[in-house]
Structure formats: C-alpha cells, structure tokens
Write an enzyme that holds these catalytic residues in place. Structure first.
Site, PDB file in Angstrom:
ATOM      1  N   HIS B  14       0.842  -1.197   0.000  1.00  0.00           N
ATOM      2  CA  HIS B  14       0.000   0.000   0.000  1.00  0.00           C
ATOM      3  C   HIS B  14       0.877   1.248   0.000  1.00  0.00           C
ATOM      4  O   HIS B  14       2.090   1.170   0.120  1.00  0.00           O
ATOM      5  CB  HIS B  14      -0.952   0.007   1.215  1.00  0.00           C
ATOM      6  CG  HIS B  14      -0.313   0.279   2.536  1.00  0.00           C
ATOM      7  ND1 HIS B  14      -1.033   0.510   3.690  1.00  0.00           N
ATOM      8  CD2 HIS B  14       0.991   0.351   2.914  1.00  0.00           C
ATOM      9  CE1 HIS B  14      -0.200   0.718   4.687  1.00  0.00           C
ATOM     10  NE2 HIS B  14       1.024   0.632   4.259  1.00  0.00           N
ATOM     11  N   CYS B  33       5.556   6.719   4.003  1.00  0.00           N
ATOM     12  CA  CYS B  33       4.381   5.965   3.544  1.00  0.00           C
ATOM     13  C   CYS B  33       3.796   6.567   2.267  1.00  0.00           C
ATOM     14  O   CYS B  33       2.933   5.963   1.634  1.00  0.00           O
ATOM     15  CB  CYS B  33       3.305   5.935   4.632  1.00  0.00           C
ATOM     16  SG  CYS B  33       3.838   5.092   6.114  1.00  0.00           S
ATOM     17  N   HIS B  39       4.799   0.108  -0.530  1.00  0.00           N
ATOM     18  CA  HIS B  39       5.644  -0.742   0.301  1.00  0.00           C
ATOM     19  C   HIS B  39       4.710  -1.783   0.914  1.00  0.00           C
ATOM     20  O   HIS B  39       3.502  -1.709   0.717  1.00  0.00           O
ATOM     21  CB  HIS B  39       6.351   0.073   1.395  1.00  0.00           C
ATOM     22  CG  HIS B  39       5.407   0.745   2.336  1.00  0.00           C
ATOM     23  ND1 HIS B  39       4.740   1.899   2.010  1.00  0.00           N
ATOM     24  CD2 HIS B  39       4.966   0.400   3.567  1.00  0.00           C
ATOM     25  CE1 HIS B  39       3.960   2.247   3.011  1.00  0.00           C
ATOM     26  NE2 HIS B  39       4.065   1.347   3.973  1.00  0.00           N
ATOM     27  N   HIS B  41       3.549  -4.924   4.032  1.00  0.00           N
ATOM     28  CA  HIS B  41       3.567  -5.400   5.412  1.00  0.00           C
ATOM     29  C   HIS B  41       3.064  -6.835   5.465  1.00  0.00           C
ATOM     30  O   HIS B  41       2.297  -7.268   4.603  1.00  0.00           O
ATOM     31  CB  HIS B  41       2.636  -4.557   6.305  1.00  0.00           C
ATOM     32  CG  HIS B  41       3.042  -3.127   6.431  1.00  0.00           C
ATOM     33  ND1 HIS B  41       4.112  -2.720   7.177  1.00  0.00           N
ATOM     34  CD2 HIS B  41       2.518  -2.002   5.885  1.00  0.00           C
ATOM     35  CE1 HIS B  41       4.227  -1.400   7.110  1.00  0.00           C
ATOM     36  NE2 HIS B  41       3.272  -0.937   6.325  1.00  0.00           N
ATOM     37  N   ASP B  79      -4.847 -10.608   0.450  1.00  0.00           N
ATOM     38  CA  ASP B  79      -3.546 -11.280   0.560  1.00  0.00           C
ATOM     39  C   ASP B  79      -2.797 -11.235  -0.767  1.00  0.00           C
ATOM     40  O   ASP B  79      -3.342 -11.583  -1.816  1.00  0.00           O
ATOM     41  CB  ASP B  79      -3.746 -12.737   1.001  1.00  0.00           C
ATOM     42  CG  ASP B  79      -2.424 -13.408   1.352  1.00  0.00           C
ATOM     43  OD1 ASP B  79      -1.502 -12.713   1.811  1.00  0.00           O
ATOM     44  OD2 ASP B  79      -2.323 -14.634   1.157  1.00  0.00           O
ATOM     45  N   HIS B  80      -1.546 -10.782  -0.687  1.00  0.00           N
ATOM     46  CA  HIS B  80      -0.690 -10.640  -1.869  1.00  0.00           C
ATOM     47  C   HIS B  80      -1.332  -9.743  -2.917  1.00  0.00           C
ATOM     48  O   HIS B  80      -1.307 -10.035  -4.123  1.00  0.00           O
ATOM     49  CB  HIS B  80      -0.280 -12.015  -2.424  1.00  0.00           C
ATOM     50  CG  HIS B  80       0.723 -12.693  -1.544  1.00  0.00           C
ATOM     51  ND1 HIS B  80       0.385 -13.242  -0.329  1.00  0.00           N
ATOM     52  CD2 HIS B  80       2.056 -12.865  -1.674  1.00  0.00           C
ATOM     53  CE1 HIS B  80       1.480 -13.739   0.228  1.00  0.00           C
ATOM     54  NE2 HIS B  80       2.506 -13.516  -0.550  1.00  0.00           N
ATOM     55  N   GLU B 127      -0.366  -3.976  11.704  1.00  0.00           N
ATOM     56  CA  GLU B 127       0.458  -3.670  10.529  1.00  0.00           C
ATOM     57  C   GLU B 127       1.890  -4.153  10.769  1.00  0.00           C
ATOM     58  O   GLU B 127       2.572  -4.633   9.868  1.00  0.00           O
ATOM     59  CB  GLU B 127       0.437  -2.161  10.293  1.00  0.00           C
ATOM     60  CG  GLU B 127       1.246  -1.699   9.124  1.00  0.00           C
ATOM     61  CD  GLU B 127       1.211  -0.198   8.999  1.00  0.00           C
ATOM     62  OE1 GLU B 127       0.233   0.323   8.447  1.00  0.00           O
ATOM     63  OE2 GLU B 127       2.145   0.471   9.478  1.00  0.00           O
TER      64      GLU B 127
END
Lengths: 136, 139
Positions: B14, B33, B39, B41, B79-80, B127
């Site tokens: 994100h 950010c 980037h 998490h 996810d991913h 996060e």
C-alpha cells in the site's frame, strides 16, 4: 466513525517489591523472589490504545508522531533504564506492575487530548499483564 | 457471553496519498508511507466474535467455519494484493491500518450476522507487531 489505534513500546527497568508497612518476613512471604534485596529487572511492554474519530483526510485516528512524542517524554525518558523504586511516583507505593500501569496511565492521560487514551496494558513478562481503562 | 478470537495473516502492499492535497503536504503528513511505488507489510487480522456456547457442541462458533469466512471475505481480497490498486474500498479511502480494520469489519459482519450465531464484536489489524488498529462497530 470511531476506531482505535494501538502502539507497543518497551522499557527496561529494575525494581524491588518491598514495603515498610510489612516485616521482613511478611515482605518475603508476600513478594517472594521479587523481594530479593538488590532488586531485579524486566523488559516491560507497554501497549497504548487510543480512540477517536477516523479523520476523513488522513484515514487516521491519531497523530502517531504526537503519540510517540508524548510516550517518549512522559514514559520512556523517565522510566527506561531506571530503577523504579527511586522514581518519585514510587516513593510511597510499591512498584508493582499494577502501580506502574496506573502511573503510566496518569502520565499519558494528561499528555494526550481529552478522552483519547482508552486503554493501557503493561506486561512485566510474557506471562502476565495488567490493564487500566479510561473510566466511563 | 464468551468472546472468541481467530487470527490470520496476510501480506499486502500500500501507500498513503490524499489526492486532494498537493505533493508537498502528502509528503509532510505521510512521510515514507507516501512513496507512490508502495511498500508492504505482513498484516495480522484478529477477528473476535461473542456469544453463548452451544449446549451441545460447546462452541461459540465453529472455528473452521470462521476461518472459511475470513479467507473468503478478507484474505482472498487482500492477501498478496496492492490495497490501493486492487481493492475497491481503497480506491477512495487511504488504506491506513484504521481503515483496513473498518473495511474488514464491513466485509465480515454481514456473513457473520447471516449465520445467526455469534456477533462480530471486534476487529484488530496489526500492521507490524508494534502498530495495530481496532474497530468495534458503531455502538
């Protein structure tokens, strides 16, 4: 829309659980290993939960930098790598994790915007923790 | 009432950017950010439901069922994935941890309500191990 933001901090500090109100034997019986005369230390984990409306422009409930600054000034600078028994907050109170939790809660409550601090959790080890909640 | 929590993890990318602001303000408010390349998490999602244990099974909910709901409603979407680019709720909203907690609630709550068993009471999204957000619905 109300949401909560949590942040975890750690401090390393020493303490000894001992009260002048009890005899040496009673202190030993009450506090066990924690009463050993020269004290001992913990890596405390302090979990701060703040609540508020999610700001529509930033998507955030709290200014993380402001929270970090408040915790740094009020808590970490004061208690990290310190002997809790020597802090004025514990001049007449035993530095149990319960009392540390209340002390940290009071410090942060005054430093953060009104009603923002919702909940504080302080863990002395991985196997125990103590919690304070905002009243009401 | 018993509260039961199930944990799952997802990995996503994100970035934080408010289109209504000039670049300078985005960089000031969001710092690193705001890097438009994004980037990532490893997120941890904690879903807490509350209810009374069933007198026959002793379950508040069937954990396998809850796992399936979490996978279908949240993990399959997040996810991913790149949250800004691939999930409809973050086309308009910034995918902060707070907003992810609210969005996960909105994805999960109808499915849990439809099962007529336990109630969704809390969503917590980590996060990092040090940062998390929580949403408890609108009281």
């Amino acid at each position: 829309m109300k949401a909560y933001f949590g942040r975890r901090y750690t401090i390393s500090a020493s303490h000894r659980l001992h009260t002048e109100a009890l005899t040496a034997e009673q202190n030993q019986a009450t506090y066990g290993k924690c009463n050993h005369p020269h004290g001992h230390g913990h890596n405390y984990v302090i979990e701060v939960l703040v609540g508020g409306e999610v700001n529509a422009e930033t998507g955030m409930v709290v200014d993380l930098a402001a929270l970090d600054n408040a915790v740094q000034e009020r808590v970490l600078d004061r208690f990290d790598h310190a002997n809790l028994n020597l802090d004025p907050a514990f001049a007449d109170r035993v530095p149990t994790t319960e009392n540390l939790c209340r002390t940290v809660f009071a410090q942060l409550k005054d430093a953060l915007p009104a009603r923002e601090l919702d909940h504080l959790r302080v863990a002395a080890t991985e196997n125990n923790f103590f919690e304070c909640f905002a009243e009401g | 009432m018993i509260f039961l929590t199930r944990r799952a993890t997802f990995s996503a990318s994100h970035y934080y950017w408010n289109e209504a602001w000039p670049e300078k303000k985005n960089l000031e408010v969001f710092g690193r950010c705001a890097n438009r390349n994004g980037h990532g998490h490893n997120y941890t999602l904690e879903v807490t439901v509350g209810g009374e244990p069933d007198p026959v099974t002793g379950f508040v909910v069937d954990l396998k069922w809850l796992k399936g709901v979490m996978e279908r409603e949240v993990l399959s979407a997040y996810d991913h994935r790149h949250l800004n680019l691939e999930t409809p709720e973050f086309k308009q909203q910034i995918p902060t941890t707070e907003n992810i907690a609210i969005a996960a609630w909105r994805r999960l709550e109808p499915a849990i309500r439809a099962a007529k068993g336990a109630k969704l009471t809390r969503i917590r999204v980590y996060e990092t191990p040090e940062i998390f957000a929580e949403y408890r619905g609108e009281a």
